[in-house]
Structures are given as structure tokens and as C-alpha cells.
Design a protein around this motif. Structure first.
Motif, PDB file in Angstrom:
ATOM      1  N   TYR A  98      31.949 108.646  47.192  1.00 41.24           N
ATOM      2  CA  TYR A  98      31.643 108.473  48.560  1.00 41.24           C
ATOM      3  C   TYR A  98      31.663 107.138  49.131  1.00 41.24           C
ATOM      4  O   TYR A  98      31.224 106.274  48.464  1.00 41.24           O
ATOM      5  CB  TYR A  98      30.369 109.184  48.811  1.00 41.24           C
ATOM      6  N   ALA A  99      32.121 107.204  50.341  1.00 39.60           N
ATOM      7  CA  ALA A  99      32.093 105.843  51.302  1.00 39.60           C
ATOM      8  C   ALA A  99      30.695 105.572  51.856  1.00 39.60           C
ATOM      9  O   ALA A  99      29.689 106.502  51.694  1.00 39.60           O
ATOM     10  CB  ALA A  99      33.255 105.873  52.369  1.00 39.60           C
ATOM     11  N   ARG A 113      33.659 111.439  51.765  1.00 39.49           N
ATOM     12  CA  ARG A 113      34.181 111.205  50.469  1.00 39.49           C
ATOM     13  C   ARG A 113      35.286 110.011  50.472  1.00 39.49           C
ATOM     14  O   ARG A 113      36.153 110.083  51.591  1.00 39.49           O
ATOM     15  CB  ARG A 113      34.976 112.604  50.060  1.00 39.49           C
ATOM     16  N   ARG A 114      35.454 109.420  49.681  1.00 38.06           N
ATOM     17  CA  ARG A 114      36.591 108.299  49.683  1.00 38.06           C
ATOM     18  C   ARG A 114      37.809 109.169  49.432  1.00 38.06           C
ATOM     19  O   ARG A 114      38.971 108.436  50.057  1.00 38.06           O
ATOM     20  CB  ARG A 114      36.363 107.329  48.368  1.00 38.06           C
ATOM     21  N   GLU A 115      38.105 109.958  48.471  1.00 41.23           N
ATOM     22  CA  GLU A 115      39.249 110.554  48.486  1.00 41.23           C
ATOM     23  C   GLU A 115      38.866 112.224  48.826  1.00 41.23           C
ATOM     24  O   GLU A 115      38.206 112.859  48.080  1.00 41.23           O
ATOM     25  CB  GLU A 115      39.852 110.740  47.289  1.00 41.23           C
TER      26      GLU A 115
END
Length: 140
Positions: A98-99, A113-115
Motif C-alpha cells: 500500500y502507498a 494499493r501500489r500495484e
């Protein structure tokens, strides 16, 4: 760090020998001038650290006052948000995907989510979203 702890740390660091320095074999015995120089250096270091501690004291006292003011607010925060935070911690398995949280202008907080997850193929309908049989509407 209290003044006594800071002073003790300063004394320990200034009195510690340099382990990497090898003793000189042919070094003459210290003269009176050398011991006077050492005494003056020691006194200068003490004066420097006293001044440094005097400069830091108001900032440290200010921090202590600020922590006393924040204590009730932090206690209320933990009381109110603790159970929800505990539930969130049990649901999220890996925080590294997570960012950092984003705060929107309306006050909402998003944790992205980052991806992104792989999208569900369009030919497979989502089993959880079904239209209401009476109205045909989908509840979001």
C-alpha cells in the motif's frame, strides 16, 4: 533526555580513549606545559557543553510542556480509534503493498494499493453484485 543523562554521555564520550590509535614508543614524558594545555582544553570543553546544555534547556522544557498538553488528546484518540485500528491491522496482511495514505479535500482518507489487483474479466460477472429482482437496480 535529561540534563544529567546528556552530561554523563558527554563525559563518557570525551573521556573514552581512541582504541584505533597505537601508543608511541619514543614519546617523551608529558611536561608541565602539556598538562596545563590539557587542563585548558578540558575546561574549554566543559564550558562549551555547559553553554550547549543551557541553549537546549528551553527547547527541552518546551517539549515537556507540549507532551503534557497532548497527553489527554492522545488518550482520547487511543480510546476511540484503538478498536478500529486493531481490526484494520488484522485485516491487512502486508502493509508494504500500500502507498502512503492520502487525505482528500472532503476529509476522506484513501489508502491505495501500489500495484492494483488484476481486474476481474468482463465475461465473469461478479457474484456479489446482483440487481434487485423487483427494481433491477444495483445497490452500491
Amino acid at each position: 533526555m535529561t540534563r544529567i543523562n546528556a552530561f554523563a554521555l558527554t563525559l563518557l564520550l570525551s573521556a573514552a580513549p581512541l582504541a584505533a590509535q597505537e601508543p608511541l614508543q619514543d614519546q617523551p614524558a608529558p611536561s608541565e606545559d602539556d598538562s596545563e594545555s590539557f587542563r585548558l582544553m578540558e575546561e574549554g570543553a566543559r564550558t562549551f557543553f555547559r553553554g550547549l546544555m543551557g541553549e537546549m534547556e528551553p527547547a527541552i522544557e518546551g517539549l515537556q510542556g507540549m507532551t503534557e498538553q497532548m497527553r489527554p488528546a492522545l488518550r482520547d484518540f487511543v480510546t476511540e480509534m484503538g478498536p478500529a485500528f486493531r481490526d484494520l491491522m488484522t485485516e491487512v496482511e502486508d502493509w508494504s503493498v500500500y502507498a502512503a495514505p492520502e487525505i482528500l479535500p472532503n476529509g476522506d482518507i484513501l489508502i491505495r494499493r501500489r500495484e492494483p489487483l488484476d481486474p476481474v474479466p468482463e465475461d465473469e460477472p461478479d457474484a456479489e453484485i446482483e440487481p434487485d429482482p423487483d427494481t433491477g437496480e444495483i445497490e452500491l
